[in-house]
Motif scaffolding. Sequence first.
Motif, PDB file in Angstrom:
ATOM      1  N   ILE A 120       0.829  -1.211   0.000  1.00 42.36           N
ATOM      2  CA  ILE A 120       0.000   0.000   0.000  1.00 42.36           C
ATOM      3  C   ILE A 120       0.864   1.261   0.000  1.00 42.36           C
ATOM      4  O   ILE A 120       0.514   2.267  -0.615  1.00 42.36           O
ATOM      5  CB  ILE A 120      -1.012   0.000   1.175  1.00 42.36           C
ATOM      6  N   MET A 124       0.899   4.382  -2.680  1.00 39.83           N
ATOM      7  CA  MET A 124       0.844   5.774  -2.241  1.00 39.83           C
ATOM      8  C   MET A 124       2.015   6.567  -2.813  1.00 39.83           C
ATOM      9  O   MET A 124       1.860   7.730  -3.213  1.00 39.83           O
ATOM     10  CB  MET A 124       0.841   5.849  -0.716  1.00 39.83           C
ATOM     11  N   ILE A 136      -7.320   5.123  -2.939  1.00 39.65           N
ATOM     12  CA  ILE A 136      -6.575   4.288  -1.999  1.00 39.65           C
ATOM     13  C   ILE A 136      -7.333   4.299  -0.675  1.00 39.65           C
ATOM     14  O   ILE A 136      -7.687   5.364  -0.174  1.00 39.65           O
ATOM     15  CB  ILE A 136      -5.153   4.844  -1.775  1.00 39.65           C
ATOM     16  N   VAL A 137      -7.569   3.127  -0.112  1.00 47.00           N
ATOM     17  CA  VAL A 137      -8.359   3.023   1.120  1.00 47.00           C
ATOM     18  C   VAL A 137      -7.618   2.216   2.183  1.00 47.00           C
ATOM     19  O   VAL A 137      -7.091   1.138   1.900  1.00 47.00           O
ATOM     20  CB  VAL A 137      -9.728   2.340   0.853  1.00 47.00           C
ATOM     21  N   PHE A 138      -7.610   2.736   3.397  1.00 47.46           N
ATOM     22  CA  PHE A 138      -7.193   1.958   4.554  1.00 47.46           C
ATOM     23  C   PHE A 138      -8.459   1.438   5.217  1.00 47.46           C
ATOM     24  O   PHE A 138      -9.270   2.223   5.711  1.00 47.46           O
ATOM     25  CB  PHE A 138      -6.392   2.808   5.545  1.00 47.46           C
ATOM     26  N   VAL A 167      -1.864  12.392  -2.423  1.00 50.66           N
ATOM     27  CA  VAL A 167      -2.112  11.129  -1.727  1.00 50.66           C
ATOM     28  C   VAL A 167      -3.028  11.397  -0.540  1.00 50.66           C
ATOM     29  O   VAL A 167      -2.583  11.810   0.516  1.00 50.66           O
ATOM     30  CB  VAL A 167      -0.801  10.488  -1.228  1.00 50.66           C
ATOM     31  N   LYS A 168      -4.297  11.184  -0.756  1.00 52.54           N
ATOM     32  CA  LYS A 168      -5.265  11.369   0.321  1.00 52.54           C
ATOM     33  C   LYS A 168      -6.019  10.062   0.499  1.00 52.54           C
ATOM     34  O   LYS A 168      -7.126   9.899   0.003  1.00 52.54           O
ATOM     35  CB  LYS A 168      -6.230  12.510  -0.017  1.00 52.54           C
ATOM     36  N   PRO A 169      -5.391   9.109   1.178  1.00 46.37           N
ATOM     37  CA  PRO A 169      -6.074   7.826   1.345  1.00 46.37           C
ATOM     38  C   PRO A 169      -7.362   7.991   2.132  1.00 46.37           C
ATOM     39  O   PRO A 169      -7.434   8.784   3.064  1.00 46.37           O
ATOM     40  CB  PRO A 169      -5.050   6.974   2.102  1.00 46.37           C
TER      41      PRO A 169
END
Length: 203
Positions: A120, A124, A136-138, A167-169
């Motif tokens: 991940i 990123m 992008i997801v956590f 990068v704004k997960p």
Amino acid sequence: MNTIRSVCVYCGSSPGRDEIYIKAGHLLGRSIAKAGLRLVYGGGTKGIMGAVAEGALKAGGKVTGIIPRFLINKEASETALDRLDELLITDNMHERKHKMFEKSDAFVALPGGIGTVEEIVEIMTWGQLGHHRKPIVFANVKGFWDPMLALLDHMAAEGFIHTAQRVKPLVVDDPEAIVAAIMVAGSSVDAPTEGVQSVIDKM
């Protein structure tokens, strides 16, 4: 126009110590399938990895497994892999990660270990360098990613993340809310960029 057709899930090939992690894998896999999206994952049939694939397959979803040849007997079984509608066997980890990137329109990190973190973070990094704008997801199940998110905030505060706007997960606690968050994010940007292949190949 929404550009999300497939979702890559990074996660552990172990089950973890809390059954909530396996349950989260099942729920996410099922919700990806029910949304008519393809699951792209590391091809393992054990642990959370296996749970995600099982959830998608039981819901009638399409599943692409990408696994290095040397890991087949460690993280999966050839019999179980026969259930996938697409299986790609790579020569090494580097090729596996590239294939996963190419075949995916969004990325989710469920709980996992060093490999999951490495995967991940690389996605990123590519986003920070402007090579893609894929969501992008956590999947912050039981606050699993809180230490990682705190580290990212610390890096930014100390002046080491200069292009954070790239990068704004997304941070989503509920596995069943992840697909909806991805679809919203996917509709807010133009078609995800594939990146500059010559640059990516050198990474």
